[in-house]
Design an enzyme around this catalytic site. Structure first.
Site, mmCIF file in Angstrom:
data_model
loop_
_atom_site.group_PDB
_atom_site.id
_atom_site.type_symbol
_atom_site.label_atom_id
_atom_site.label_comp_id
_atom_site.label_asym_id
_atom_site.label_seq_id
_atom_site.Cartn_x
_atom_site.Cartn_y
_atom_site.Cartn_z
ATOM 1 N N THR A 1 40.422 37.123 40.677
ATOM 2 C CA THR A 1 41.713 36.794 41.282
ATOM 3 C C THR A 1 42.444 35.738 40.463
ATOM 4 O OG1 THR A 1 40.813 37.304 43.466
ATOM 5 C CG2 THR A 1 42.840 36.022 43.389
ATOM 6 N N TYR B 1 32.549 41.737 45.854
ATOM 7 C CA TYR B 1 33.562 40.686 45.965
ATOM 8 C C TYR B 1 34.169 40.734 47.362
ATOM 9 C CZ TYR B 1 37.420 37.660 44.332
ATOM 10 O OH TYR B 1 38.318 36.632 44.153
ATOM 11 N N LYS C 1 30.139 37.636 46.074
ATOM 12 C CA LYS C 1 30.978 36.443 46.059
ATOM 13 C C LYS C 1 31.598 36.352 47.449
ATOM 14 C CE LYS C 1 34.957 34.046 44.174
ATOM 15 N NZ LYS C 1 36.267 34.153 43.483
ATOM 16 N N THR D 1 34.063 34.823 49.622
ATOM 17 C CA THR D 1 35.304 34.059 49.733
ATOM 18 C C THR D 1 35.821 34.182 51.159
ATOM 19 O OG1 THR D 1 35.744 34.558 47.418
ATOM 20 C CG2 THR D 1 37.554 33.644 48.681
ATOM 21 N N GLY E 1 33.062 31.231 47.628
ATOM 22 C CA GLY E 1 34.329 31.332 46.918
ATOM 23 C C GLY E 1 35.451 30.543 47.555
ATOM 24 N N ASP F 1 36.799 26.810 48.023
ATOM 25 C CA ASP F 1 36.632 25.442 47.536
ATOM 26 C C ASP F 1 36.626 24.405 48.651
ATOM 27 O OD1 ASP F 1 38.105 27.287 45.680
ATOM 28 O OD2 ASP F 1 37.733 25.676 44.247
ATOM 29 N N GLU F 2 37.417 24.636 49.707
ATOM 30 C CA GLU F 2 37.607 23.618 50.730
ATOM 31 C C GLU F 2 36.419 23.460 51.668
ATOM 32 O OE1 GLU F 2 39.617 26.188 49.944
ATOM 33 O OE2 GLU F 2 41.678 25.818 50.569
#
Length: 311
Positions: free
Chosen positions: A50, A142, A174, A176, A204, A206-207
């Protein structure tokens, strides 16, 4: 059953550098980009995902990006994962076969984005077709429902993969998504309460890195690892040392930085702009229909990030 793909660390989903003149590939910056990441403790690379605008490139361009990163990673000793999905199936198979021939470390694959799968069995049947084109390479799914509209239980996907063995080289996903109940559960499919199973799950998002690592994740693929990898490494280290209050401080700083970046627009163009502002590596602009930030937006972003990161 041992892990098919056992990497455990932070992986950067790299941006694809485009020329500012005509939006063509600018692969000359990749060696410096790889060194920049390696010097900051990032020893694994995901291309054509992405953040890398893989779905905005044609097959030949995606192959060229893979080839250049493979060449560079052979020198820097960085792991290389290649995302091959997000295209018509014949093109996906061509990309998978090419990545396999390049001897990359693993494949990542989106579901079909138009004929969306309805359940985990249909996902595995699709991955089976892709994996058959890459007989020597582990493949991961994904899972990014916000972009694909495909939202299944990854615990259920791992369980069906283990039971059916439909995709012998299936290695994980992954992940996310913010559903950490599913995330923590999928890690233990094929294992037990105290140990992970044979499949890898890369966070996936980050926060929520701190929470995911506290619940057992040991690998992540995050766009911010390109821009501010020290924060990701600090969160990872805090969890390993059980220093959760310190980890919260690093996580909150990272979350504030993400908010300062993404308030200016969509994920990829804002993150790419932040990379251009905070590093000496010129990623160029995003490709349409993604839009560049205005000079005023870039200035505001740079000022706010400077305040956050200096705290």
């Amino acid at each position: 059953m041992s892990k098919i793909y056992a990497f455990e660390d932070l992986m950067a989903p790299v941006f694809t550098p485009f020329s500012r003149d005509d939006l063509s590939l600018n692969l000359d910056v990749i060696p410096a980009y790889a060194d920049y990441l390696a010097e900051r403790g990032i020893h694994a690379i995901l291309v054509n995902g992405t953040s890398g605008e893989g779905m905005s490139m044609n097959v030949e361009e995606r192959q060229k990006v893979t080839e250049r990163w493979k060449e560079v990673c052979s020198t820097t000793c960085q792991e290389l994962m290649v995302q091959v999905g997000g295209a018509p199936l014949p093109d996906v198979l061509k990309l998978a076969a090419h990545a396999d021939k390049c001897d990359v470390d693993s494949l990542l694959c989106l579901p079909d984005l138009f004929n969306k799968p309805n359940n985990v069995k249909e996902i595995l049947e699709y991955l089976q077709l892709v994996s058959n084109a890459a007989p020597n390479t582990p493949i991961l799914y994904y899972h990014i429902p916000a972009f694909t509209g495909v939202n299944v239980s990854i615990t259920e996907l791992f369980s069906e993969a283990l039971k059916s063995n439909l995709v012998p080289r299936f290695a994980g996903a992954k992940f996310t998504h913010s559903n950490l109940e599913d995330g923590a559960s999928c890690l233990r499919v094929g294992g037990n309460e105290d140990s992970h199973g044979p499949y890898s799950a890369f966070l996936g998002s980050d926060e929520i890195l701190l929470g995911a690592f506290a619940l057992g994740f040991n690998a992540a693929i995050g766009t911010t690892f390109n821009i501010m990898p020290d924060l990701g490494k600090s969160i990872q280290r805090a969890v390993y040392m059980k220093q959760y209050e310190e980890g919260q401080q690093f996580q909150w700083k990272l979350t504030r930085a993400v908010r300062a970046i993404t308030k200016h627009g969509r994920w990829v163009p804002t993150m790419k702009a932040a990379m251009n502002l905070l590093s000496d590596i010129d990623m160029g602009p995003p490709r349409p229909p993604l839009k560049c930030l205005s000079p005023d937006q870039e200035m505001e972003m740079k000022d706010e990030l400077s305040r956050i990161l200096s705290d």
